[in-house]
Design an enzyme around this catalytic site. Structure first.
Site, PDB file in Angstrom:
ATOM      1  N   SER A 198       0.667  -1.299  -0.145  1.00  0.00           N
ATOM      2  CA  SER A 198      -0.062   0.067   0.083  1.00  0.00           C
ATOM      3  C   SER A 198       0.772   1.402  -0.038  1.00  0.00           C
ATOM      4  CB  SER A 198      -1.100  -0.021   1.234  1.00  0.00           C
ATOM      5  OG  SER A 198      -1.716  -1.008   1.104  1.00  0.00           O
ATOM      6  N   GLY A 199       2.246   1.088   0.580  1.00  0.00           N
ATOM      7  CA  GLY A 199       2.881   2.242   0.550  1.00  0.00           C
ATOM      8  C   GLY A 199       3.528   2.717  -0.609  1.00  0.00           C
ATOM      9  N   CYS A 237      17.611   5.865   1.065  1.00  0.00           N
ATOM     10  CA  CYS A 237      17.891   6.814   0.000  1.00  0.00           C
ATOM     11  C   CYS A 237      19.181   7.629  -0.032  1.00  0.00           C
ATOM     12  CB  CYS A 237      16.438   7.445  -0.350  1.00  0.00           C
ATOM     13  SG  CYS A 237      16.218   8.343   0.908  1.00  0.00           S
ATOM     14  N   ASN A 297      14.389   8.886  -4.973  1.00  0.00           N
ATOM     15  CA  ASN A 297      14.539   8.176  -3.795  1.00  0.00           C
ATOM     16  C   ASN A 297      13.423   7.144  -3.633  1.00  0.00           C
ATOM     17  OD1 ASN A 297      12.556  10.723  -3.683  1.00  0.00           O
ATOM     18  ND2 ASN A 297      11.747   9.650  -2.130  1.00  0.00           N
TER      19      ASN A 297
END
Length: 353
Positions: A10-11, A150, A320
């Protein structure tokens, strides 16, 4: 075909993983796991992913995931990853974690930057950590892989030719990092709302950042004869994607920018996704996150500042969510399962974005 499971679908990073896996010719998306959106179709949480209309997010059962998947990608918070990795490890499936749960070797340093994230120290010691370009030979046999954050990816790639190539000893490095709002994920915070975020330059970590601790630990382990003291300040800017890491390496180094450029070109010649740029080669100064968005590229450059006491300025820009997360996760999958490292990751940047 390699069967892939994505947990944390879901992210933002989860959505990027699905997008990239869906266009990979040798990967089969075998499982999508989550918690808050169980039972919902993927398109309900990621409206752009309409090519997978019948795919739903499922509850996570470790036994079911192991049965259905050859590799599991954890795009979950660090605490969740620590629990899932323990349940999934040692039972056939390769586990690749995108969180910070297993990035830091030292338990004391881990507790400093991830308080409340308990983990099994013996399990943590088994994880292979690092940017794929720098540890590719180890990934082929690694069943537990922890990917850098990142910022850590950008900083490590910016500095690696100096540390591993030129071996500049006893370096003091000050990192100025600027990233877009997607770096913070989806949790709702007032400071992340548009009226507060738009146009802002927010010093959210002015005196330290956990990704700097990753880089410090990685260099200490991989190049113990080259002492690197690294400090970092991080700022949030109004972009959604992309980050720039500006690394200032202090010391009166006997070289010029041409020597540095040649060293970087030589070091990264075998690596498709790291592009060594001339600061003046385009209509906008390079590297710039705008020129890598949507791609798995990291643009780097290094310059010698003769007027600034002989310091070196090394810059790295990346997306990122791709090179800093999902793209390099798929890159690790390629190395682990014997595919060409670039397979499924050759998308060009989207400019302007």
């Amino acid at each position: 075909m390699t069967r892939v499971g994505v947990i944390g679908a879901s992210g933002l990073a989860g959505g990027e993983l699905v997008r990239i896996i869906d266009q990979h010719p040798c990967l089969d998306l075998a499982f999508l796991g989550g918690s808050r959106n169980v039972g919902k179709p993927l398109v309900a949480v990621h409206p752009g992913l309409r090519t997978l209309p019948n795919t739903t997010i499922e509850a996570v059962s470790a036994a079911d995931v192991r049965r259905r998947c050859d590799v599991v990608l954890l795009a979950t918070p660090a605490g969740v990853s620590a629990e899932l990795a323990s349940a999934l490890s040692g039972r056939g499936a390769t586990v690749i974690d995108l969180s910070g749960a297993f990035r830091l070797r030292s338990e004391a340093v881990h507790d400093r930057w991830y308080p409340g994230v308990g983990r099994d120290p013996k399990l943590a010691a088994r994880f292979t950590y690092g940017v794929p370009e720098l540890i590719s030979d180890e990934l082929a046999s690694a069943d537990l892989i922890s990917l850098p954050g990142c910022y850590a990816t950008a900083i490590t790639l910016a500095l690696a030719p100096l540390v591993f190539g030129l071996k500049l000893a006893q370096s003091t490095v000050l990192v100025d990092g600027k990233s877009g709002s997607s770096g913070g994920g989806l949790p709702l915070r007032r400071a992340g709302l548009h009226p507060y975020r738009n146009g802002a330059i927010t010093p959210y970590a002015p005196v330290g950042h956990r990704h700097a601790a990753e880089v410090q630990g990685f260099f200490a382990e991989r190049a113990p004869d080259v002492l690197v003291s690294l400090m970092m300040s991080a700022y949030g800017v109004a972009h959604v994607r992309g980050l720039l890491a500006s690394c200032y390496v202090f010391g009166n180094w006997p070289m010029d920018s041409r020597t540095l450029s040649r060293a970087y070109l030589r070091y990264y010649k075998p690596h498709h996704f790291v592009r060594v740029r001339d600061h003046r080669e385009t209509m906008i100064p390079m590297p710039d996150p705008q020129a890598v968005l949507g791609s798995n590229f990291c643009d780097v450059t290094a310059m010698h500042d003769a007027e600034g006491g002989g310091r070196i300025v090394a810059l790295a820009a990346l997306d990122n969510l791709v090179k800093g997360a999902a793209g390099q996760a798929v890159q690790a999958v390629n190395h682990r399962f014997g595919y060409v490292p670039e397979l499924g990751l050759t998308m060009q940047p989207v400019v302007p974005a």
